[in-house]
Scaffold this motif. Structure first.
Motif, short mmCIF file in Angstrom:
data_model
loop_
_atom_site.label_atom_id
_atom_site.label_comp_id
_atom_site.label_asym_id
_atom_site.label_seq_id
_atom_site.Cartn_x
_atom_site.Cartn_y
_atom_site.Cartn_z
N UNK A 746 44.21 -64.22 15.30
CA UNK A 746 43.09 -63.29 15.50
C UNK A 746 41.84 -63.82 14.82
N UNK A 747 42.01 -64.37 13.62
CA UNK A 747 40.86 -64.95 12.92
C UNK A 747 40.28 -66.14 13.64
N UNK A 748 41.15 -66.94 14.29
CA UNK A 748 40.65 -68.09 15.05
C UNK A 748 39.78 -67.63 16.22
N UNK A 749 40.23 -66.56 16.90
CA UNK A 749 39.41 -66.02 17.99
C UNK A 749 38.07 -65.51 17.50
N UNK A 750 38.08 -64.81 16.35
CA UNK A 750 36.82 -64.32 15.78
C UNK A 750 35.93 -65.48 15.35
N UNK A 751 36.54 -66.54 14.82
CA UNK A 751 35.74 -67.69 14.37
C UNK A 751 35.05 -68.36 15.55
N UNK A 752 35.74 -68.45 16.68
CA UNK A 752 35.12 -69.05 17.87
C UNK A 752 33.90 -68.24 18.29
N UNK A 753 34.04 -66.92 18.32
CA UNK A 753 32.92 -66.07 18.72
C UNK A 753 31.77 -66.19 17.73
N UNK A 754 32.09 -66.24 16.44
CA UNK A 754 31.04 -66.38 15.42
C UNK A 754 30.30 -67.71 15.59
N UNK A 755 31.06 -68.78 15.87
CA UNK A 755 30.43 -70.08 16.05
C UNK A 755 29.51 -70.07 17.28
N UNK A 756 29.97 -69.41 18.36
CA UNK A 756 29.15 -69.33 19.57
C UNK A 756 27.87 -68.54 19.29
N UNK A 757 27.99 -67.47 18.54
CA UNK A 757 26.82 -66.66 18.20
C UNK A 757 25.81 -67.46 17.39
N UNK A 758 26.30 -68.22 16.43
CA UNK A 758 25.40 -69.04 15.61
C UNK A 758 24.71 -70.09 16.46
N UNK A 759 25.45 -70.72 17.39
CA UNK A 759 24.86 -71.73 18.26
C UNK A 759 23.84 -71.15 19.22
N UNK A 760 23.96 -69.85 19.52
CA UNK A 760 23.01 -69.23 20.45
C UNK A 760 21.74 -68.75 19.76
N UNK A 761 21.68 -68.78 18.44
CA UNK A 761 20.49 -68.30 17.73
C UNK A 761 19.26 -69.17 17.99
N UNK A 762 19.35 -70.51 17.96
CA UNK A 762 18.14 -71.30 18.27
C UNK A 762 17.56 -71.00 19.65
N UNK A 763 18.37 -70.95 20.73
CA UNK A 763 17.78 -70.54 22.03
C UNK A 763 17.18 -69.14 21.99
N UNK A 764 17.80 -68.24 21.23
CA UNK A 764 17.27 -66.88 21.12
C UNK A 764 15.86 -66.91 20.53
N UNK A 765 15.67 -67.70 19.50
CA UNK A 765 14.34 -67.78 18.86
C UNK A 765 13.30 -68.34 19.82
N UNK A 766 13.73 -69.31 20.65
CA UNK A 766 12.78 -69.88 21.60
C UNK A 766 12.42 -68.88 22.70
#
Length: 776
Positions: A746-766
């Motif tokens: 379960x933690x691995x699944x949450x970690x994947x989503x957290x990593x995806x969210x972090x990677x999407x922050x730079x495009x969000x700022x743009x």
């Protein structure tokens, strides 16, 4: 409605997707990437049967073990093959000595000519290892000159460590398989063993659990850009198209994206296929040529993916009313119903129920019921999650500005949020069920060896029985060795030929015998008896003083030495130590002088070694010494348990599949997240223009991801635990839960989503720049 009209509408939708300008191309590209990732994994899966077949064929083609088959006479077409397998830092090294006996001696696959004495041909991976700085110890063990490399037909993987070395003076022993005489490599009479039904069950569940998330991802990918597409379709209604035509045009757009996704997926697969040759996971590697998809399965993927894209789009459009003046989507929708969503998992459990308690004693499992049942239970997650997300978010209330923005977005489009995390929820549910199944059945495929690594760290089995004293002395002086114990064992029969009663013989000096039994006193020439409760009356009577017998009796088809020997009168009974070096020792125990002349060559000789574990690479020093004393000796570490090769291979396959699915999860979620942000670019820019802080908008995006994924993981844990319990019941195994594994998955699944969210922050700022308010 005729087929021509359908084709015309689908073609019109495809043209809209291709000629829709920058927005259309971006939407189509995102769809193609999402579908392509899933297609690549599906093609990889269709290639798995060929991978297993190719590896098996390679292994069969180089087979050189005769398994007690008749030894052919020496001739011009025979070759002697000696087995010299070894290990290097827990990696297996396949080694063979070759001695051709004639001009027409067969060559092993991948070898162009026989290496001369002192020469060897090696696999590319072993050549690289021997030439590296870390291969010094291994070079001492393999003191041969490299004259060539083994070709691909002689290896089962690009990272396999293997060699063939030239030899002279090899001899075929009647009671040993270390040197065999062959007229051809390969198994001329392959046997087919009945496959364990429980292993078949586990294999089916692995495939279903790993492929279901892929199908979910593809279904989600074809719906990228759904909101913008529906608003465009309103313009078509304005110029005269009816609702059915509009849906078919939308399906045509999805069809175009899926067809492009097939092409992108094929490219991804070819890239991954080529890269597979450079990857090694848990000691397993594959040649790219193995990864050839089955033509029938590949054709099925090529047809199923576009068809699924059309069906999914038509189904999704049923909940959207596209009118000439707009899209009725933001109006309050009817509450989702729960009853029919429960039917899917319940139907799946009903399909599995007839096989509960079957285990491996009631024949094979019904493959269709297993596949269908597991599939319905996992697909049930995708049906239940939208209802769960909607029921939960409608009850959410006040909070910070970022929280309110996220909650309102979820309340307006809970289905989109659920669709985004459906795949990872299905993947986690399947992983939990598989973990429970494998953990529950591990004990059935793991056997106790009866060996205590605290008593002996390694065992060295010698092929040359005359070298036992030298081997024991050399090993005792080896770096990292605390002590060595030399023992021999054989058999005593009551008749020269085909004895009816036999007793085991164990030979060693007094110090060695004290490692096995408790001796009151001992000197060379003494003989002791260690009766076993398993011995019958005839065996106990045969081991009494004065009884005559023969060491190494002759059996049908196997000539023995038939050395006569009489049990001495001064026989003393002893008891085994609780921590005996070997738990299977029974019968007569002899010191060396009590053994008759010539009997030593009939025994099997072993040296047990205790290592100083504080010395680095102590086991490698032992293997080097063993190879120096006896080139055909085998040295191996003691372990308390040994695991079935089939079970271990299946678990390795599960690990490889899980890695691929996890990578797909991350990539697909990232694409989906970027698509969601792209559709909301104008809204985000407007909020920023009205004074909303960037940090608030970033947190709102995080909340929008965190809430659905938390609900999805909770649902996945519940479904996974239920499915895992049912599968264990099918295998007639007590239900147990490894909570640490459940939490880690379960933690691995949450970690994947957290990593995806972090990677999407730079495009969000743009996307939150004022330029986002521009329109065309």
């Amino acid at each position: 409605m005729n087929v021509r009209q359908w084709c015309r509408d689908l073609g019109m939708g495809a043209r809209f997707a291709v000629t829709g300008g920058r927005e259309g191309w971006v939407r189509m590209l995102l769809t193609a990437v999402g579908v392509g990732l899933g297609v690549a994994l599906l093609l990889l899966t269709t290639a798995l049967p060929n991978v297993l077949t190719a590896r098996h064929q390679r292994e069969e083609a180089r087979q050189d073990l005769t398994y007690n088959a008749a030894v052919p006479p020496r001739g011009e077409n025979t070759v002697l093959v000696g087995t010299t397998d070894t290990e290097w830092h827990s990696r297996d090294i396949r080694g063979r000595l070759l001695e051709p006996e004639g001009a027409r001696a067969p060559l092993p696959p991948g070898v162009g000519r026989f290496p001369a004495k002192g020469e060897m041909v090696v696999s590319p991976a072993l050549k690289e290892l021997l030439s590296s700085d870390g291969g010094k110890l291994l070079r001492e063990r393999l003191p041969f000159r490299i004259t060539g490399t083994i070709g691909e037909p002689g290896l089962i993987g690009p990272h396999e460590l293997a060699y063939y070395a030239g030899a002279e003076g090899l001899k075929v022993a009647k009671d040993s398989s270390r040197v065999v005489r062959l007229t051809a490599f390969g198994d001329p009479h392959p046997t087919t063993e009945r496959t364990d039904p429980v292993l078949i069950l586990m294999t089916l569940v692995v495939f279903v659990a790993l492929l279901t998330p892929v199908a979910v991802f593809i279904a989600a990918a074809v719906r990228f850009g759904g909101e913008r597409r529906d608003r465009r379709l309103a313009a078509l209604r304005l110029v005269g198209s009816d609702s059915r035509m509009t849906r078919r045009i939308a399906a045509g757009e999805a069809l175009a994206g899926s067809l492009l996704g097939l092409a992108v997926g094929t490219v991804f697969f070819l890239i991954g296929r080529q890269a597979a040759g450079s990857v090694e996971v848990r000691g397993e590697s594959f040649f790219p040529s193995y990864l050839d998809p089955s033509p029938a399965l590949a054709a099925l993927v090529a047809v199923a993916v576009p068809a699924a894209a059309v069906l999914v789009t038509l189904f999704a459009m049923r909940g959207v009313v596209v009118e000439p003046l707009g899209v009725v989507r933001t109006a309050k929708q009817a509450r989702r119903r729960l009853w029919w969503r429960l039917l899917l998992p319940l139907a799946g459990l009903a399909m599995l129920y007839p096989m509960i308690g079957q285990g491996r004693s009631h024949g094979d499992f019904n493959q269709y019921l297993v596949t269908g049942g597991v599939l319905l239970v996992l697909v049930g997650v995708t049906a239940l999650l939208p209802w769960l997300v909607e029921a939960f978010v409608t009850r959410l209330g006040a909070g910070s500005v970022s929280w309110q923005l996220a909650v309102r977005r979820l309340q307006l489009s809970s289905g989109t949020a659920a669709r985004m995390v459906n795949g990872i929820a299905v993947a986690v549910a399947g992983a939990i069920a598989l973990q429970m199944l494998f953990a529950g059945l591990e004990g059935q495929y793991t056997k106790d060896t009866g060996r205590d690594p605290h008593r002996a760290s390694m065992e060295v089995d010698l092929s040359d029985r005359s070298r036992l004293p030298q081997a024991a002395a050399e090993l005792a002086r080896t770096k990292g060795v605390r002590a060595s114990v030399a023992l021999s064992h054989g058999g005593l029969g009551d008749k020269r030929r085909d004895p009816g009663t036999t007793a085991s013989l164990t030979v060693g000096d007094c110090a060695a015998l004290r490692e096995l039994v408790r001796l009151p006193s001992c000197r060379d020439g003494d003989v002791f008896v260690l009766p076993s409760t398993a011995d019958d009356a005839a065996t106990r009577a045969f081991m009494r003083p004065g009884r005559h017998g023969f060491i190494d009796s002759t059996y049908s088809g196997e000539r023995g030495r038939e050395i006569p020997w009489t049990v001495p009168a001064h026989l003393r009974q002893v008891t085994a130590r609780k921590d005996s070096l070997r738990s299977d020792v029974t019968g007569l125990l002899l010191t060396p002088s009590a053994l008759p002349a010539g009997a030593g060559s009939t025994l099997y000789h072993e040296v047990f070694v205790r290592l100083d574990l504080s010395v680095p690479y102590a086991d490698e020093y032992v293997r080097n010494t063993a190879a120096r004393v006896d080139r055909l000796a085998s040295a191996w570490r003691w372990t308390t348990t040994v695991q079935s090769d089939q079970y271990a291979s299946l678990r390795t396959g599960l690990f490889l599949g899980a890695v691929c699915v996890l990578a797909l999860i991350g990539a697909s979620l990232l694409v989906s997240q970027l698509e969601q942000l792209r559709e909301r670019r104008k809204l985000l820019s407007s909020l920023l223009a009205f004074g909303t802080r960037r940090r608030t908008l970033g947190l709102s995006v995080l909340w929008q991801t965190a809430v659905p994924i938390a609900l999805g993981l909770l649902l996945a844990a519940a479904v996974g635990l239920t499915l895992g319990a049912v599968l264990l019941k099918l295998a007639a195994t007590p239900v147990s839960v490894d909570w640490a594994s459940v939490l880690s998955l379960t933690g691995a699944g949450a970690a994947v989503v957290l990593a995806v969210t972090v990677l999407s922050l730079p495009p969000l700022m743009r996307m939150m720049r004022p330029e986002g308010l521009r329109t065309e």
